[in-house]
Write a protein that holds these residues in place. Structure first.
Motif, mmCIF file in Angstrom:
data_model
loop_
_atom_site.group_PDB
_atom_site.id
_atom_site.type_symbol
_atom_site.label_atom_id
_atom_site.label_comp_id
_atom_site.label_asym_id
_atom_site.label_seq_id
_atom_site.Cartn_x
_atom_site.Cartn_y
_atom_site.Cartn_z
ATOM 1 N N GLU A 183 0.807 -1.223 0.000
ATOM 2 C CA GLU A 183 0.000 0.000 0.000
ATOM 3 C C GLU A 183 0.838 1.270 0.000
ATOM 4 N N SER A 184 1.927 1.269 0.743
ATOM 5 C CA SER A 184 2.683 2.514 0.911
ATOM 6 C C SER A 184 4.165 2.387 0.572
ATOM 7 N N ASP A 185 4.584 1.230 0.056
ATOM 8 C CA ASP A 185 6.004 0.998 -0.194
ATOM 9 C C ASP A 185 6.325 1.021 -1.687
ATOM 10 N N LYS A 186 7.596 1.120 -1.987
ATOM 11 C CA LYS A 186 8.107 0.996 -3.350
ATOM 12 C C LYS A 186 9.254 -0.011 -3.349
ATOM 13 N N ILE A 187 9.496 -0.588 -4.505
ATOM 14 C CA ILE A 187 10.763 -1.264 -4.765
ATOM 15 C C ILE A 187 11.501 -0.419 -5.785
ATOM 16 N N ILE A 188 12.705 -0.008 -5.437
ATOM 17 C CA ILE A 188 13.514 0.769 -6.375
ATOM 18 C C ILE A 188 14.683 -0.076 -6.841
ATOM 19 N N ARG A 189 15.051 0.126 -8.080
ATOM 20 C CA ARG A 189 16.226 -0.553 -8.616
ATOM 21 C C ARG A 189 17.282 0.506 -8.897
ATOM 22 N N LEU A 190 18.436 0.314 -8.321
ATOM 23 C CA LEU A 190 19.543 1.249 -8.459
ATOM 24 C C LEU A 190 20.635 0.659 -9.326
ATOM 25 N N TYR A 191 21.276 1.522 -10.106
ATOM 26 C CA TYR A 191 22.540 1.122 -10.724
ATOM 27 C C TYR A 191 23.620 1.949 -10.048
ATOM 28 N N THR A 192 24.539 1.273 -9.370
ATOM 29 C CA THR A 192 25.471 1.936 -8.477
ATOM 30 C C THR A 192 26.918 1.745 -8.901
ATOM 31 N N LYS A 193 27.753 2.666 -8.460
ATOM 32 C CA LYS A 193 29.191 2.535 -8.688
ATOM 33 C C LYS A 193 29.763 1.328 -7.963
ATOM 34 N N GLU A 194 29.328 1.179 -6.720
ATOM 35 C CA GLU A 194 29.982 0.214 -5.836
ATOM 36 C C GLU A 194 29.500 -1.222 -6.013
ATOM 37 N N PHE A 195 28.205 -1.404 -6.304
ATOM 38 C CA PHE A 195 27.623 -2.742 -6.283
ATOM 39 C C PHE A 195 26.989 -3.171 -7.604
ATOM 40 N N GLY A 196 26.981 -2.310 -8.602
ATOM 41 C CA GLY A 196 26.243 -2.634 -9.809
ATOM 42 C C GLY A 196 24.757 -2.434 -9.584
ATOM 43 N N LYS A 197 23.936 -3.340 -10.112
ATOM 44 C CA LYS A 197 22.480 -3.228 -9.982
ATOM 45 C C LYS A 197 22.019 -3.863 -8.681
ATOM 46 N N ILE A 198 21.233 -3.129 -7.917
ATOM 47 C CA ILE A 198 20.656 -3.657 -6.685
ATOM 48 C C ILE A 198 19.189 -3.237 -6.593
ATOM 49 N N SER A 199 18.391 -4.056 -5.909
ATOM 50 C CA SER A 199 16.974 -3.762 -5.698
ATOM 51 C C SER A 199 16.715 -3.610 -4.209
ATOM 52 N N LEU A 200 15.959 -2.564 -3.851
ATOM 53 C CA LEU A 200 15.716 -2.249 -2.449
ATOM 54 C C LEU A 200 14.240 -1.957 -2.207
ATOM 55 N N VAL A 201 13.735 -2.410 -1.080
ATOM 56 C CA VAL A 201 12.413 -2.010 -0.630
ATOM 57 C C VAL A 201 12.532 -0.663 0.072
ATOM 58 N N ALA A 202 11.702 0.275 -0.338
ATOM 59 C CA ALA A 202 11.661 1.594 0.306
ATOM 60 C C ALA A 202 10.353 1.703 1.069
ATOM 61 N N HIS A 203 10.388 1.379 2.348
ATOM 62 C CA HIS A 203 9.175 1.358 3.167
ATOM 63 C C HIS A 203 8.616 2.774 3.351
ATOM 64 N N GLY A 204 7.326 2.911 3.085
ATOM 65 C CA GLY A 204 6.649 4.186 3.286
ATOM 66 C C GLY A 204 6.947 5.242 2.246
ATOM 67 N N ALA A 205 7.645 4.886 1.167
ATOM 68 C CA ALA A 205 8.069 5.885 0.183
ATOM 69 C C ALA A 205 6.908 6.504 -0.585
ATOM 70 N N LYS A 206 5.734 5.852 -0.585
ATOM 71 C CA LYS A 206 4.574 6.406 -1.292
ATOM 72 C C LYS A 206 3.782 7.391 -0.439
ATOM 73 N N LYS A 207 4.125 7.484 0.835
ATOM 74 C CA LYS A 207 3.433 8.418 1.707
ATOM 75 C C LYS A 207 3.914 9.840 1.450
ATOM 76 N N SER A 208 2.993 10.801 1.498
ATOM 77 C CA SER A 208 3.335 12.193 1.180
ATOM 78 C C SER A 208 4.330 12.794 2.167
ATOM 79 N N ASN A 209 4.348 12.302 3.372
ATOM 80 C CA ASN A 209 5.257 12.850 4.378
ATOM 81 C C ASN A 209 6.518 12.010 4.568
ATOM 82 N N SER A 210 6.759 11.089 3.637
ATOM 83 C CA SER A 210 7.926 10.217 3.770
ATOM 84 C C SER A 210 9.217 11.006 3.588
ATOM 85 N N ARG A 211 10.188 10.732 4.423
ATOM 86 C CA ARG A 211 11.482 11.419 4.317
ATOM 87 C C ARG A 211 12.318 10.883 3.159
#
Length: 257
Positions: free
Chosen positions: A16-44
């Motif tokens: 309901e309120s989370d995202k999965i983001i996929r990053l392409y990074t210098k250090e690790f290459g491609k990684i996938s992360l759960v971003a808890h609460g990222a869909k909430k308007s007040n999320s940091r």
């Protein structure tokens, strides 16, 4: 906890309120992360979990799906997000990157390439040309090595040349009979395909070509990808539809002048 700099190349809704983001990074290459609460308007972390965001990220998890703890925006690409055509080409580039690389396989040169391509798009350079350069440079990552320095059959470096997908490269005029289905290319298109594939991105500089030549280059790249890559990306299909819309609009404009 791990720390990295990375570019967000994919964002997916999760619960309901989370995202999965996929990053392409210098250090690790491609990684996938759960971003808890990222869909909430007040999320940091909401601001740091948008597509095309380049930032610094802290996360837990050294394999599989990790968990984002903190994200700080380093750079955005507002021009890409504000124009539908540029957005489409940028989205295709990061989608192609996502499909071409495996998780946790760092590649500094590839990281620098995607960053430079998006930076150039954001600066207002031709997004279609930039996506063509990216497509050509991704061929090796996808495991394909077309011969573009000269004729794949004779080694001749002087043209005229056509593109033989059957032989995986250019063929010179005296070899044309070997492939009746070869693609007929102008000298300018052969030059650009070689340039995009062989020369380091930082040395290519700004490309100024007319739309007819750009379209011919695109036909050659699309034919090669369709034959050898096995990819069927939604972002690529959208680009082809968009090209049709653009052609139709030009015809309508031409009919009213």
């Amino acid at each position: 906890m791990e720390r990295c700099e990375g570019l967000i190349i994919r964002v997916m809704d999760y619960r309901e309120s989370d995202k999965i983001i996929r990053l392409y990074t210098k250090e690790f290459g491609k990684i996938s992360l759960v971003a808890h609460g990222a869909k909430k308007s007040n999320s940091r972390i909401a601001a740091a979990t948008q597509l095309f965001t380049y930032g610094e990220f802290m996360f837990f998890g050294n394999k599989g799906l990790g968990t984002l703890q903190q994200g700080e925006v380093i750079e955005r690409f507002p021009t890409i997000a504000s124009d539908i055509f540029t957005t489409a080409y940028g989205s295709y580039c990061v989608d192609l990157l996502d499909k071409a690389v495996e998780e946790r396989e760092p590649n500094q040169a590839l990281f620098q390439l995607i960053y430079q391509v998006l930076e150039s798009m954001n600066a207002g350079e031709d997004a279609q040309v930039l996506s063509q350069i990216f497509e050509m440079k991704m061929l090796n990552t996808l495991g394909h090595y077309p011969e573009l320095r000269g004729c794949v059959l004779t080694g001749d470096t002087e043209g005229p040349f056509d593109l033989s997908i059957k032989n995986n490269g250019l063929i010179t005029q005296r070899c044309f009979e070997d492939d009746p289905h070869r693609m007929h290319l102008s000298d300018k298109v052969v030059y650009l395909l070689r340039l995009y594939y062989l020369l380091d991105f930082s040395r290519i500089g700004k490309i100024d070509v007319n739309q007819a030549t750009t379209d011919e280059v695109q036909r050659a790249i699309d034919a090669y990808y369709d034959e050898v890559s096995g990819l069927n990306l939604k972002t690529k299909r959208f680009l082809k539809q968009m090209s049709t819309w653009s052609t139709d609009l030009q015809k309508k404009d031409g009919g009213t002048t």
